[in-house]
Design an enzyme around this catalytic site. Structure first.
Site, PDB file in Angstrom:
ATOM      1  N   LYS A  39       0.903  -1.191   0.026  1.00 43.61           N
ATOM      2  CA  LYS A  39      -0.024  -0.007   0.002  1.00 43.61           C
ATOM      3  C   LYS A  39       0.830   1.163  -0.395  1.00 43.61           C
ATOM      4  CE  LYS A  39      -4.519  -2.154   1.530  1.00 43.61           C
ATOM      5  NZ  LYS A  39      -5.447  -2.240   2.464  1.00 43.61           N
ATOM      6  N   ARG A  50      -3.610 -10.193   4.810  1.00 44.51           N
ATOM      7  CA  ARG A  50      -4.013 -10.285   3.417  1.00 44.51           C
ATOM      8  C   ARG A  50      -2.711  -9.799   2.536  1.00 44.51           C
ATOM      9  NH1 ARG A  50      -6.463  -7.011  -0.403  1.00 44.51           N
ATOM     10  NH2 ARG A  50      -7.853  -7.900  -1.861  1.00 44.51           N
TER      11      ARG A  50
HETATM   12  C1  PT1 Z   1      -8.001  -4.780   3.221  1.00 47.00           C
HETATM   13  C2  PT1 Z   1      -8.338  -4.698   1.741  1.00 47.00           C
HETATM   14  C3  PT1 Z   1      -9.446  -5.576   1.364  1.00 47.00           C
HETATM   15  N1  PT1 Z   1      -7.516  -3.970   0.902  1.00 47.00           N
HETATM   16  C4  PT1 Z   1      -9.975  -6.236   3.386  1.00 47.00           C
HETATM   17  N2  PT1 Z   1     -10.101  -6.283   2.155  1.00 47.00           N
HETATM   18  C5  PT1 Z   1      -8.067  -4.098  -0.434  1.00 47.00           C
HETATM   19  N3  PT1 Z   1     -10.575  -6.935   4.325  1.00 47.00           N
HETATM   20  C6  PT1 Z   1      -9.005  -4.817  -0.861  1.00 47.00           C
HETATM   21  C7  PT1 Z   1      -3.077   2.084  -0.990  1.00 47.00           C
HETATM   22  O1  PT1 Z   1      -3.034   2.966  -0.021  1.00 47.00           O
HETATM   23  O2  PT1 Z   1      -7.054  -3.995   3.621  1.00 47.00           O
HETATM   24  N4  PT1 Z   1      -8.663  -5.542   3.935  1.00 47.00           N
HETATM   25  N5  PT1 Z   1      -9.489  -5.612   0.066  1.00 47.00           N
HETATM   26  C8  PT1 Z   1      -7.049  -3.102  -1.380  1.00 47.00           C
HETATM   27  N6  PT1 Z   1      -7.272  -1.654  -0.967  1.00 47.00           N
HETATM   28  C9  PT1 Z   1      -6.335  -0.838  -1.011  1.00 47.00           C
HETATM   29  C10 PT1 Z   1      -6.456   0.406  -0.343  1.00 47.00           C
HETATM   30  C11 PT1 Z   1      -5.402  -1.094  -2.091  1.00 47.00           C
HETATM   31  C12 PT1 Z   1      -5.443   1.163  -0.239  1.00 47.00           C
HETATM   32  C13 PT1 Z   1      -4.296   0.081  -1.664  1.00 47.00           C
HETATM   33  C14 PT1 Z   1      -4.341   1.144  -0.941  1.00 47.00           C
HETATM   34  O3  PT1 Z   1      -2.127   1.881  -1.832  1.00 47.00           O
END
Ligand code: PT1
Length: 284
Positions: free
Chosen positions: A228, A263
């Site tokens: 992230k 995850r």
């Molecule tokens: C998570 C999650 C998810 N993240 C759960 N499911 C994502 N339970 C998708 C960035 O800042 O943490 N928990 N499903 C992906 N979402 C992101 C959010 C991807 C922020 C990247 C960022 O780069």
């Protein structure tokens, strides 16, 4: 007992054993930009192959999603999500015993995914649609309840909290209680601080610094930090694929704190990280 939740959870046809430490959930994004056939079309075979590679790498769960929820991303229709995820879930269900999770907050997508063989619901809106909770209760499957401020399209515009840990924890406890009222047993509920979902780098760090407060609730905890932006902001690594070691730092600390599931994208690497970190954890 410093780990969250019960040591072994079982539900129809499935089982997860947390007694040897933190489990690794592998991310399978079923979107055309993730597995293309070289052009603009999605390649089912490549996506399934990637899922199987993650099971070979030691993933305990495969999380399949048909809509990106990265900052700035737009929603995908229910029909389109179903069209993307169902064939992948059917193929994986046929080829592996590793439980499959569906990353969706849409009732219709969750239902189609469970019918195709998924055994867990990952809801980034923590039951914004109560029917998702009723479905989990009826099918007796675990559910992940995640915190988010805003929506993926706009959540990074101006995240604001007076007390990020208190507010996120309060929200998750409220939703977890609601889930229990709907008929989902406590052991089947995973709470997730939602790293990167309407949070600044400082907010994300404050949540990770206080992950023990989440563990102390007695619910299982799931954390998603993989590749992230906040890791890129700290390390100066622009490309997500360069953020693996930064991710490893977060995963090690989570595993040592007693988090139940991380995850991640880089399954084989993080399986080693959690194995060593967990052995250093006091009382294990
Ligand atoms: C998570 C999650 C998810 N993240 C759960 N499911 C994502 N339970 C998708 C960035 O800042 O943490 N928990 N499903 C992906 N979402 C992101 C959010 C991807 C922020 C990247 C960022 O780069």
């Amino acid at each position: 007992m410093k780990s969250s939740g019960k040591k072994v959870i079982e539900w129809p046809g499935e089982k997860l054993d947390f007694s040897a430490g933190c489990l690794v959930m592998g991310i399978l994004n079923v979107t055309p930009d993730s597995f293309s056939d070289g052009g603009q079309f999605f390649d089912l075979g490549k996506a399934v192959e990637h899922g199987l590679q993650m099971t070979a790498g030691g993933a305990a769960i495969i999380d399949v999603g048909g809509e990106s929820t990265r900052p700035g991303s737009a929603p995908v229709s229910v029909a389109q999500q179903i069209k993307r995820v169902v064939p992948v879930i059917e193929a994986l269900y046929d080829k592996t015993d590793v439980p499959i999770s569906i990353d969706t907050y849409k009732y219709e997508v969750a239902k189609a995914a469970l019918d195709a063989g998924a055994a867990m619901i990952n809801d980034i809106t923590a039951l914004s649609d109560e029917r998702v909770g009723e479905l989990a209760a009826e099918r007796q499957v675990p559910v992940v309840l995640m915190h988010m401020q805003g929506t993926p399209a706009t959540m990074q515009n101006e995240p604001k909290y007076d007390d990020v840990v208190g507010e996120v924890l309060g929200f998750l406890l409220d939703r977890a209680k609601r889930a229990e009222k709907i008929g989902i047993s406590k052991d089947m509920i995973f709470i997730d601080p939602g790293i990167g979902f309407g949070k600044t780098t400082e907010h994300n760090l404050e949540l990770l610094r206080n992950i023990d407060k989440f563990i102390a609730t007695g619910y299982h905890i799931l954390v998603g930090t993989s590749r992230k932006r906040f890791i890129g902001q700290i390390t100066g690594k622009e490309k997500p694929a360069e953020r693996i070691f930064g991710t490893a730092a977060t995963v090690a600390l989570c595993a040592a704190a007693g988090v139940s599931i991380v995850r991640v994208h880089d399954v084989a690497e993080m399986v080693d990280v959690v194995a060593v970190a967990y052995r250093i954890k006091p009382g294990t």
